[in-house]
Design an enzyme around this catalytic site. Sequence first.
Site, PDB file in Angstrom:
ATOM      1  CB  THR A 140      -0.951   0.025   1.220  1.00 25.85           C
ATOM      2  OG1 THR A 140      -0.170  -0.121   2.413  1.00 25.85           O
ATOM      3  CG2 THR A 140      -1.978  -1.092   1.136  1.00 25.85           C
ATOM      4  N   GLY A 141       2.157   1.138   0.164  1.00 23.43           N
ATOM      5  CA  GLY A 141       3.042   2.305   0.085  1.00 23.43           C
ATOM      6  C   GLY A 141       3.213   2.758  -1.360  1.00 23.43           C
TER       7      GLY A 141
ATOM      8  CB  ILE B  29      12.979  -3.795  -3.227  1.00 21.42           C
ATOM      9  CG1 ILE B  29      12.380  -4.958  -4.026  1.00 21.42           C
ATOM     10  CG2 ILE B  29      13.311  -2.619  -4.140  1.00 21.42           C
ATOM     11  CD1 ILE B  29      13.278  -5.582  -5.047  1.00 21.42           C
ATOM     12  CB  THR B  30      14.018  -2.169   1.942  1.00 14.71           C
ATOM     13  OG1 THR B  30      12.669  -2.609   1.840  1.00 14.71           O
ATOM     14  CG2 THR B  30      14.092  -0.937   2.830  1.00 14.71           C
TER      15      THR B  30
ATOM     16  CG  HIS C 179      25.968  -0.399  -4.589  1.00 12.14           C
ATOM     17  ND1 HIS C 179      26.248  -1.210  -5.643  1.00 12.14           N
ATOM     18  CD2 HIS C 179      24.714   0.062  -4.793  1.00 12.14           C
ATOM     19  CE1 HIS C 179      25.206  -1.247  -6.452  1.00 12.14           C
ATOM     20  NE2 HIS C 179      24.273  -0.475  -5.962  1.00 12.14           N
TER      21      HIS C 179
ATOM     22  CD  GLU D 164      29.213  -2.190  -7.109  1.00 15.53           C
ATOM     23  OE1 GLU D 164      28.777  -2.101  -5.954  1.00 15.53           O
ATOM     24  OE2 GLU D 164      28.683  -1.610  -8.065  1.00 15.53           O
TER      25      GLU D 164
ATOM     26  CD  GLN E  51       9.579   3.684  -4.770  1.00 19.75           C
ATOM     27  OE1 GLN E  51       9.985   2.808  -5.522  1.00 19.75           O
ATOM     28  NE2 GLN E  51       9.588   4.959  -5.114  1.00 19.75           N
TER      29      GLN E  51
END
Length: 285
Positions: free
Chosen positions: A16-17, A94-95, A244, A207, A19
Amino acid sequence: MILLDENTRAIVQGITGRQGSFHTKKMLEAGTKIVGGVTPGKGGKEVHGVKVYNTVREAVKETDANASVIFVPAPFAKDAVFEAMEYLDLVVVITEGIPIHDSMEFINYAEELGVNIIGPNTPGIASPKVGKLGIIPMEVLKEGNIGIVSRSGTLTYEIANQLKNNNLGVSTCVGIGGDPIIGLGFKEILKMFNEDEDTKAIVMVGEIGGSLEEEAAKIIKNLKKPVVGFIAGKSAPEGKRMGHAGAIIERGKGTAESKIKALKEAGAHVAENITDIPKILMEIL
């Protein structure tokens, strides 16, 4: 395909957020089987036709879900992951911005339970055949037989697009996440691709910082499928943080040079630029 296939039935935690709602719509449009959503206190609502539940337990009981994709804000993400792990086999986090000690707790617990965690701070997983769990834009993917595993979201999209422009396609695309502490890493994903009948070659996007690529090199030596490697951040000075949280060089460790050397010694084909990747693949396939 690996991890995500036609049997995947996913819930979205944090649906419901802003994103969660936005990307649920995109995942549904991609053909993903999103069978429910979870937001405590919002049970009974619907988001893009997907029923919302108060708990993961309720959602799984009603929908027979076996995977979750998490868009819950960082302060509450740990609890969401722990809840998901009790009932599901695959959890895609994902956060971004989750405290490292929180990630350490849930990733250690996932190993005990045998649950596959992707992330945190990942764009997720996508397979052109069946859809996606996360935020990878499907328009850059063409269906094919090349597996992509990457630490960098943006580079993943660019490389997938390069393949598409050269009429090459993807079996599965996995972003392992850019944090210092993550779930499944290069080693695990490479092994999965090696056993996947839909994948004929693998592109690994690393990386600077950390030692994941050097560890992956030990696995690459024994793979039956060709690997094309690319290391981002070659020009970064020592001690400089690049994007990152995981991409930082310390005391000469984690440099692009050390990673490229390890990959080449393991038998991987290393691309100097991302535009070289399609050319190398066409030569070896």
